[in-house]
Design an enzyme around this catalytic site. Sequence first.
Site, PDB file in Angstrom:
ATOM      1  N   ARG A  41       0.673  -1.355   0.081  1.00  0.00           N
ATOM      2  CA  ARG A  41       0.154  -0.011   0.283  1.00  0.00           C
ATOM      3  C   ARG A  41       0.783   1.211  -0.111  1.00  0.00           C
ATOM      4  O   ARG A  41       0.490   2.225   0.492  1.00  0.00           O
ATOM      5  CB  ARG A  41      -0.986  -0.005   1.371  1.00  0.00           C
ATOM      6  N   ARG A  45      -2.804   6.183  -0.159  1.00  0.00           N
ATOM      7  CA  ARG A  45      -2.681   6.340   1.287  1.00  0.00           C
ATOM      8  C   ARG A  45      -2.095   7.517   1.972  1.00  0.00           C
ATOM      9  O   ARG A  45      -2.431   8.611   2.350  1.00  0.00           O
ATOM     10  CB  ARG A  45      -2.398   5.121   1.922  1.00  0.00           C
ATOM     11  N   ARG A  54      -6.218  12.385  -6.577  1.00  0.00           N
ATOM     12  CA  ARG A  54      -7.575  11.665  -6.317  1.00  0.00           C
ATOM     13  C   ARG A  54      -8.657  12.218  -6.072  1.00  0.00           C
ATOM     14  O   ARG A  54      -9.985  11.826  -6.103  1.00  0.00           O
ATOM     15  CB  ARG A  54      -7.248  10.407  -5.382  1.00  0.00           C
ATOM     16  N   ASP A  90      -6.792  -2.420  -7.337  1.00  0.00           N
ATOM     17  CA  ASP A  90      -7.574  -3.051  -6.102  1.00  0.00           C
ATOM     18  C   ASP A  90      -7.964  -4.606  -6.414  1.00  0.00           C
ATOM     19  O   ASP A  90      -8.149  -4.780  -7.564  1.00  0.00           O
ATOM     20  CB  ASP A  90      -8.714  -2.411  -5.630  1.00  0.00           C
ATOM     21  N   TYR A 165     -15.294 -10.884   0.781  1.00  0.00           N
ATOM     22  CA  TYR A 165     -16.046  -9.673   0.483  1.00  0.00           C
ATOM     23  C   TYR A 165     -17.332  -9.910  -0.210  1.00  0.00           C
ATOM     24  O   TYR A 165     -18.224  -9.314  -0.101  1.00  0.00           O
ATOM     25  CB  TYR A 165     -15.162  -8.922  -0.554  1.00  0.00           C
TER      26      TYR A 165
HETATM   27  O1  CP3 Z   1      -0.065  -1.337  -2.497  1.00  0.00           O
HETATM   28  C1  CP3 Z   1      -0.545  -0.412  -2.937  1.00  0.00           C
HETATM   29  O2  CP3 Z   1      -0.125   0.689  -2.889  1.00  0.00           O
HETATM   30  C2  CP3 Z   1      -1.051  -0.520  -4.327  1.00  0.00           C
HETATM   31  C3  CP3 Z   1      -2.711  -0.405  -4.484  1.00  0.00           C
HETATM   32  C4  CP3 Z   1      -3.591  -1.364  -3.568  1.00  0.00           C
HETATM   33  C5  CP3 Z   1      -4.865  -1.022  -3.081  1.00  0.00           C
HETATM   34  N1  CP3 Z   1      -5.566  -1.887  -2.685  1.00  0.00           N
HETATM   35  C6  CP3 Z   1      -5.156   0.568  -3.404  1.00  0.00           C
HETATM   36  C7  CP3 Z   1      -6.312   1.161  -2.653  1.00  0.00           C
HETATM   37  C8  CP3 Z   1      -3.520  -2.806  -3.246  1.00  0.00           C
HETATM   38  C9  CP3 Z   1      -2.255  -3.478  -3.559  1.00  0.00           C
HETATM   39  C10 CP3 Z   1      -4.671  -3.029  -2.519  1.00  0.00           C
HETATM   40  C11 CP3 Z   1      -4.928  -4.523  -2.351  1.00  0.00           C
HETATM   41  C12 CP3 Z   1      -6.192  -4.597  -1.392  1.00  0.00           C
HETATM   42  N2  CP3 Z   1      -7.544  -4.146  -1.578  1.00  0.00           N
HETATM   43  C13 CP3 Z   1      -6.082  -5.460  -0.532  1.00  0.00           C
HETATM   44  C14 CP3 Z   1      -5.171  -6.696  -0.130  1.00  0.00           C
HETATM   45  C15 CP3 Z   1      -4.071  -5.851   0.797  1.00  0.00           C
HETATM   46  C16 CP3 Z   1      -4.393  -5.742   2.307  1.00  0.00           C
HETATM   47  O3  CP3 Z   1      -4.394  -4.548   2.507  1.00  0.00           O
HETATM   48  O4  CP3 Z   1      -4.637  -6.663   2.894  1.00  0.00           O
HETATM   49  C17 CP3 Z   1      -7.588  -5.714   0.199  1.00  0.00           C
HETATM   50  C18 CP3 Z   1      -7.970  -6.419   1.198  1.00  0.00           C
HETATM   51  C19 CP3 Z   1      -8.176  -4.677  -0.417  1.00  0.00           C
HETATM   52  C20 CP3 Z   1      -9.702  -4.165  -0.199  1.00  0.00           C
HETATM   53  C21 CP3 Z   1      -9.709  -2.771   0.141  1.00  0.00           C
HETATM   54  N3  CP3 Z   1      -9.835  -1.671  -0.783  1.00  0.00           N
HETATM   55  C22 CP3 Z   1      -9.573  -2.133   1.420  1.00  0.00           C
HETATM   56  C23 CP3 Z   1      -9.586  -3.329   2.726  1.00  0.00           C
HETATM   57  C24 CP3 Z   1      -9.621  -0.942   1.293  1.00  0.00           C
HETATM   58  C25 CP3 Z   1      -9.238   0.076   2.386  1.00  0.00           C
HETATM   59  C26 CP3 Z   1     -10.411   1.078   2.758  1.00  0.00           C
HETATM   60  C27 CP3 Z   1      -9.868   2.397   3.340  1.00  0.00           C
HETATM   61  O5  CP3 Z   1     -10.017   3.333   2.796  1.00  0.00           O
HETATM   62  O6  CP3 Z   1      -8.847   2.234   4.055  1.00  0.00           O
HETATM   63  C28 CP3 Z   1      -9.625  -0.694  -0.152  1.00  0.00           C
HETATM   64  C29 CP3 Z   1      -9.439   0.702  -0.821  1.00  0.00           C
HETATM   65  C30 CP3 Z   1      -8.225   1.086  -1.649  1.00  0.00           C
HETATM   66  N4  CP3 Z   1      -7.270   0.250  -1.981  1.00  0.00           N
HETATM   67  C31 CP3 Z   1      -7.709   2.351  -1.259  1.00  0.00           C
HETATM   68  C32 CP3 Z   1      -6.396   2.225  -1.930  1.00  0.00           C
HETATM   69  C33 CP3 Z   1      -5.528   3.440  -2.208  1.00  0.00           C
HETATM   70  C34 CP3 Z   1      -8.087   3.703  -0.447  1.00  0.00           C
HETATM   71  C35 CP3 Z   1      -9.219   4.083  -1.336  1.00  0.00           C
HETATM   72  C36 CP3 Z   1      -8.985   5.662  -1.596  1.00  0.00           C
HETATM   73  O7  CP3 Z   1      -7.800   6.047  -1.390  1.00  0.00           O
HETATM   74  O8  CP3 Z   1     -10.127   6.329  -1.727  1.00  0.00           O
END
Ligand code: CP3
Length: 358
Positions: A41, A45, A54, A90, A165
């Site tokens: 991640r 973030r 974004r 994602d 999910y």
């Molecule tokens: O690693 C990286 O930086 C690349 C991008 C990446 C994202 N999601 C971008 C994202 C990766 C590798 C993921 C994988 C992902 N997504 C996983 C497996 C990794 C882990 O953390 O266990 C899972 C379970 C997800 C599902 C998911 N998507 C979650 C739990 C969330 C978090 C919600 C939050 O806002 O904290 C997301 C959203 C997400 N995926 C964001 C990003 C940058 C945040 C969305 C935003 O910025 O609006």
Amino acid sequence: MTTTTPGNAAHDGASATMNDSAFVRACRREPVPHTPVWFMRQAGRSLPEYRDLRSGIGMLESCRQPNLVAEITMQPVRRHGVDAAILFSDIVVPVAAAGVELDIVAGTGPVIADPIRSAADVGRLRRITPDDVDFVDEAVRLLVPQLGHTPLIGFAGAPFTLASYLVEGGPSRTHGRTKALMYGEPDTWHALCARLAEITLEFLRVQIAAGVSAVQLFDSWAGTLSEADYRRYVMPHSAAVLHQLADAGVPRIHFGVGTAELLGAMGEAGADVVGVDWRTPLDAATVRIGPQRAVQGNLDPCLLLAPWPVIEVEVRRVLAEGLAAPGHVFNLGHGVLPETDPDVLTRVVELVHTTSVR
Ligand code: CP3
């Protein structure tokens, strides 16, 4: 989807050097000039430049814009000097491409409009073709030449984590409905996971064909299972994905959280590198995983919120414990927390590089 574009010549030339990168070498258990480091991640973030880009664009929509994906993927590489980039996307992107109605809600995660809970629901989940995710192909082809010597990691969600999910309808603490389906209707469960494995495999194949240097299978929530249940209900499906990529020529990383009891099985599923969270020291993890696989991890992401002298001691500890493994890719035990100071990430990269010079 095209497989021979003018970009391919550049990519072939670049891939020779990328295969020689510290990151790919560590994944292959070859000698490295220094321990490679990247952060799960890292894209998005904690970066202000990410939030700027974004603003006003939904998460799923962002993932479908190749130029935006490329720019977000590059940001942590420029800022921190990490040894690998990870594609901005994602785990639910391919599921959405398969026609599942869903959204990624900021601060919550994926939310599914009609959760999948019956054999009929599973029957409606279709396969994907490369055309369904052509924007990913395009983003990777934009990125590979921009990245130069820095390898790009492609990724996908593993069947269990995706199923959790789809069945729950969103994030869950207990995964109660998921396990109820798994224990109560094993045939439906296996049909769901088999279809998800097909979707995941296709999604990874598109990324590999477009030029990624490694892939990571995220089974973030598999740690909620006992080893026996993991082997029975989940491992065959993750193994189907990983084994079918054995000849793809890129290292396969297999990651989960809370998986101390599953590390051996996750390696056996067909990984070249096993991701380890902060609960298991890397030397102990290596005993469980065996000498045939490298490890990735495992600093507690919360530690990055501590004062620098504390972080420094812990980074050095992780590096020292990682020396017991036949290959070590430094990372966190899970993703970067949004409140992390980006400058701390940059300092960690510098510390890993200078401390681990061979
Ligand atoms: O690693 C990286 O930086 C690349 C991008 C990446 C994202 N999601 C971008 C994202 C990766 C590798 C993921 C994988 C992902 N997504 C996983 C497996 C990794 C882990 O953390 O266990 C899972 C379970 C997800 C599902 C998911 N998507 C979650 C739990 C969330 C978090 C919600 C939050 O806002 O904290 C997301 C959203 C997400 N995926 C964001 C990003 C940058 C945040 C969305 C935003 O910025 O609006």
